[in-house]
Motif scaffolding. Structure first.
Motif, mmCIF file in Angstrom:
data_model
loop_
_atom_site.group_PDB
_atom_site.id
_atom_site.type_symbol
_atom_site.label_atom_id
_atom_site.label_comp_id
_atom_site.label_asym_id
_atom_site.label_seq_id
_atom_site.Cartn_x
_atom_site.Cartn_y
_atom_site.Cartn_z
ATOM 1 N N GLY A 171 0.833 -1.023 0.014
ATOM 2 C CA GLY A 171 0.021 0.127 0.000
ATOM 3 C C GLY A 171 0.704 1.293 -0.045
ATOM 4 O O GLY A 171 0.481 2.389 -0.681
ATOM 5 N N VAL A 172 2.052 1.315 0.970
ATOM 6 C CA VAL A 172 2.834 2.415 0.991
ATOM 7 C C VAL A 172 3.524 2.623 -0.537
ATOM 8 O O VAL A 172 3.448 3.665 -1.033
ATOM 9 N N ILE A 173 3.983 1.593 -1.171
ATOM 10 C CA ILE A 173 4.808 1.777 -2.461
ATOM 11 C C ILE A 173 3.696 2.318 -3.616
ATOM 12 O O ILE A 173 3.873 3.241 -4.189
ATOM 13 N N PHE A 174 2.374 1.603 -3.394
ATOM 14 C CA PHE A 174 1.434 2.153 -4.284
ATOM 15 C C PHE A 174 0.960 3.461 -4.243
ATOM 16 O O PHE A 174 0.599 4.121 -5.079
ATOM 17 N N SER A 175 0.822 3.970 -3.118
ATOM 18 C CA SER A 175 0.474 5.288 -2.665
ATOM 19 C C SER A 175 1.371 6.273 -3.242
ATOM 20 O O SER A 175 0.879 7.459 -3.085
ATOM 21 N N LEU A 176 2.731 5.880 -3.255
ATOM 22 C CA LEU A 176 3.712 6.834 -3.798
ATOM 23 C C LEU A 176 3.181 7.455 -5.321
ATOM 24 O O LEU A 176 3.636 8.531 -5.659
ATOM 25 N N ILE A 177 2.384 6.725 -5.967
ATOM 26 C CA ILE A 177 2.177 7.193 -7.517
ATOM 27 C C ILE A 177 1.144 8.198 -7.251
ATOM 28 O O ILE A 177 1.267 9.295 -7.888
ATOM 29 N N PHE A 183 7.851 16.996 1.995
ATOM 30 C CA PHE A 183 8.201 15.853 2.772
ATOM 31 C C PHE A 183 7.078 15.577 3.612
ATOM 32 O O PHE A 183 6.426 14.295 3.763
ATOM 33 N N MET A 184 6.241 16.408 4.507
ATOM 34 C CA MET A 184 5.302 16.039 5.306
ATOM 35 C C MET A 184 4.074 15.663 4.385
ATOM 36 O O MET A 184 3.244 14.758 4.895
ATOM 37 N N ARG A 185 3.878 16.001 3.327
ATOM 38 C CA ARG A 185 2.706 15.691 2.456
ATOM 39 C C ARG A 185 2.802 14.241 1.936
ATOM 40 O O ARG A 185 1.972 13.352 1.881
ATOM 41 N N TYR A 186 4.245 13.873 1.394
ATOM 42 C CA TYR A 186 4.579 12.701 1.184
ATOM 43 C C TYR A 186 4.190 11.690 2.465
ATOM 44 O O TYR A 186 3.893 10.783 2.090
ATOM 45 N N ALA A 187 4.619 12.060 3.766
ATOM 46 C CA ALA A 187 4.599 11.221 4.934
ATOM 47 C C ALA A 187 2.991 11.139 5.044
ATOM 48 O O ALA A 187 2.598 9.804 5.269
ATOM 49 N N GLY A 188 2.291 12.022 4.759
ATOM 50 C CA GLY A 188 0.617 11.877 5.007
ATOM 51 C C GLY A 188 0.023 10.905 3.961
ATOM 52 O O GLY A 188 -0.673 9.954 4.421
#
Lengths: 364, 320
Positions: B80-86, B202-207
């Motif tokens: 899920g984390v990897i896929f959310s990177l899209i 960075f924070m938005r990526y984290a969210g």
């Protein structure tokens, strides 16, 4: 950047997105040991390799063009109508219900009546979201997502409990309600192509005229660009919001009618939202919301979808590759900043080169 | 009395089974939107979590035994984390419309997952049924409380209690820690946050990545406790219900949890409705559509306009 350049880039973004999407599909095929050349060859063959396949491609494109037009009208007015799928489904339900209720009406009367009811059902379903947005400021995105699922369960309920006694599909509609005609069927080697294509093309022209040449279209565009300014200029924002959503839903409903009256000739219990909804959104985004862009994009998506069915037969490639390609095309359209960025960079380098050459000439 | 207790026990346990995936996914959505990224792609993230957990479960069930579903849960979260990177790359760096990007995620996930299923399982579009799943379990000690123990803590979904625990952790993380403050500031006023030296991107990526983790876990729970295999219909709308739960819960982890339990209850009613005397005669279509219609009513009647994080859905461009 000049005006002419901007127009060129606006045209290049979708074209490059399609190329990049196909490229990505080829990479996926390569990565999993399939032959992309063979894969795409069988796709093309299954999409345009003969009158039958061309007919099927155009039939597949027909509802997509209509749902895409629906999405585009709302989008021009600044609304994200994610509910085209539910509105299309309601259009489908409405058309089939009328067709089954009055099967003996003459064709010239019954077909327009079915289409009208289909459009009306879609318009009402989308109008709810428009009304709530206008008077309560509720997000149309969330409301239309919720209305999608509500439509799905109501439609299935109607099939099982209203139109039939517990069956999963309604009987076929009568010949008088069908959009299919002998001449189109013979012309395309017994494909399922039907008159809906002509309706879809007509709607492209009508929507273009409405958006570009009428006061209504002007107001919708104005509200989309700046709701505050248009309110100040004396336009009723509330009226325009509801109207934009209703027109959008009517077009989506017509798209659903095409599935009912043209393609399937009945209505059945659906496991998930009809795919013409989300695919229509994709078509609209690819066509940049322009009716003629949508016409081209709709035919392209129809070809991909129908060609995709032939992929596993000709080349073993699973048909899902096509959906991966479609999703990535929309990814690139949505991320057009990427394409614009590289094009500007490319242009600047070119200009530098020209400038450098120029100075050289000057020296000589 | 006994009949009442057994009926109540069935209602509660099935409501909790349906609620668990929704709680995790709704929490995920909360983190993403608190950071300013609208995430309608939760549905797609759940699909990837469901797919990867089932594949892992089938592959390792013999070696890992009853641990399998729990480890598969983490695998689902990781995917899920990897896929959310899209979604993160598209919305944060490439300035894509958040809803367009989320829709791409939703279109891509089932296509990719079914494609991979065909490759892994000899051309078939769905997997075998898993043998190691989240069965029903009882909570030690609490199950011995008279009546309440039998209704709430016997033969129920362990994952639901884990989910409730995680909701409390999420609330603490979001409202009581520096990370949470920073994430929220980025969702409310990115310019100001940037001025204070917070790395907005960075924070938005984290969210978004936390939403990928929790959404993937949510999908893995749904697959391993409800459908028990993977096909294109394993996840059919739960991601959107989770999105609704998040809004219902006013972008607050505890509110989202409460709403998710309510939706879980509503969803389970359409499944177990025929066993319950009172609602046996209600047409199933009413029960099926209730969660969605209620969401719309709540949106109109209860939730004010200013509840969403102020910069939710806005792309932040640093040079502006």
């Amino acid at each position: 950047m000049t005006h002419k350049n901007e127009r060129l880039i606006n045209l290049l973004v979708p074209v490059l997105s399609v190329v990049l999407g196909l490229l990505l599909g080829a990479i996926v095929m390569l990565a999993f040991g399939y032959d992309p050349v063979l894969g795409y060859a069988s796709l093309i063959d299954g999409a345009v390799g003969g009158p039958f396949y061309i007919g099927e491609t155009l039939r597949q494109a027909t509802p997509l063009i209509l749902t895409a037009l629906g999405f585009a009208v709302a989008n021009t007015a600044g609304f994200f109508n994610i509910g085209v799928a539910g509105q299309a489904l309601f259009g489908w339900v409405g058309s089939i219900s009328v067709a089954l209720m009055m099967p003996d009406l003459p064709k010239l009367l019954l077909v327009p009546l079915c289409l009208l009811v289909g459009a009306l059902c879609g318009a009402i379903w989308a109008g709810i979201a428009g009304f709530l947005r206008a008077y309560f400021d509720t997000s149309e995105v969330i409301v239309t997502i919720m209305l999608n699922y509500t439509a799905l369960y109501i439609a299935n309920h109607v099939v099982r409990n209203v139109l039939t006694k517990g069956d999963d599909a309604t009987p076929q509609i009568s010949e008088n309600a069908s959009l299919r005609t002998d001449w189109l069927t013979t012309l395309t080697d017994n494909s399922t192509l039907h008159l809906g294509l002509i309706i879809a093309v007509m709607m492209c022209i009508i929507v273009w005229i409405m958006m570009q040449k009428t006061t209504l279209g002007y107001e919708l565009r104005a509200v989309g660009m700046n709701p505050y300014a248009s309110e100040y200029a004396g336009m009723s924002t509330k009226k325009n919001i509801i109207l934009a959503m209703a027109i959008s839903g009517a077009l989506a409903g017509l798209g659903g009618s095409m599935e009912g009256l043209g393609n399937f000739q009945n209505l059945f219990v659906q496991g998930s939202m009809p795919s013409i909804g989300f695919d229509g959104m994709a078509v609209s985004l690819l066509g940049a919301g322009n009716p003629f862009g949508i016409l081209v994009a709709g035919i392209l998506f129809g070809a991909l979808k129908i060609g995709g069915v032939s992929m596993p037969i000709g080349s073993d490639v699973p048909t899902e590759v096509v959906d991966i390609v479609i999703a990535s095309i929309i990814f690139f359209v949505g991320s057009s900043y990427l394409i614009r960025y590289f094009m500007k960079k490319f242009k600047r380098n070119e200009q530098k080169l020209i400038a450098a050459n120029g100075t050289k000439k000057g020296v000589n | 009395m006994d009949a009442f207790i057994s009926t109540a026990s069935i209602v509660v346990s099935s409501a909790l089974i349906y609620a668990a995936p929704l709680i995790f996914t709704a929490l995920g959505g909360t983190f993403s939107e608190r950071g300013g990224i609208v995430n309608v792609g939760l549905e797609g993230i759940m699909v990837m979590g469901a797919f990867s957990s089932i594949v892992f479960n089938l592959a390792f069930a013999e070696q890992l035994g009853s641990w399998t579903p729990w480890i598969a849960l983490l695998v689902g979260g990781g995917i899920g984390v990897i896929f959310s990177l899209i979604h993160a790359v598209a919305t944060v760096n490439l300035r894509a419309n958040h809803i367009v990007s989320g829709t791409v995620v939703n279109m891509l996930a089932p296509a990719l997952a079914v494609f991979l299923t065909r490759i892994l399982f000899e051309g078939k579009g769905q997997t075998e049924i898993i043998q190691q799943n989240f069965g029903k379990s009882s909570v030690p000690l609490l199950k011995d409380i008279p009546i309440i123990g039998q209704i709430f803590f016997t033969n129920t979904s362990a994952m639901a209690f884990v989910a409730i625990f995680v909701s409390i952790l999420a609330w603490i993380l979001l409202f009581k820690t520096r990370f949470g403050l920073r994430l929220r500031s980025v969702g409310e006023h990115p310019q100001a946050a940037d001025t204070l030296g917070i790395n907005v991107y960075f924070m938005r990526y984290a969210g978004v990545m936390i939403s990928g983790l929790l959404g993937g876990i949510g999908g893995a729970i749904a697959a391993q406790s409800i459908s028990l295999n993977f096909s294109h219909s394993t996840i059919a709308g739960q991601g959107f219900i989770a999105l609704a739960a998040m809004i219902f819960g006013k972008w607050n982890p505890l509110g989202a949890m409460g709403a998710a339990i309510f939706f879980g209850f509503a969803q389970s009613l359409s499944v177990i409705g025929s066993y319950i005397p009172l609602i046996k005669d209600v047409p199933s279509v009413v029960l099926q559509t209730a969660p969605y219609i209620l969401t719309v009513i709540v949106l109109v009647g209860v939730i004010g306009k200013s509840e969403a994080p102020a910069a939710d859905g806005e792309t932040y461009i640093k040079s502006k």
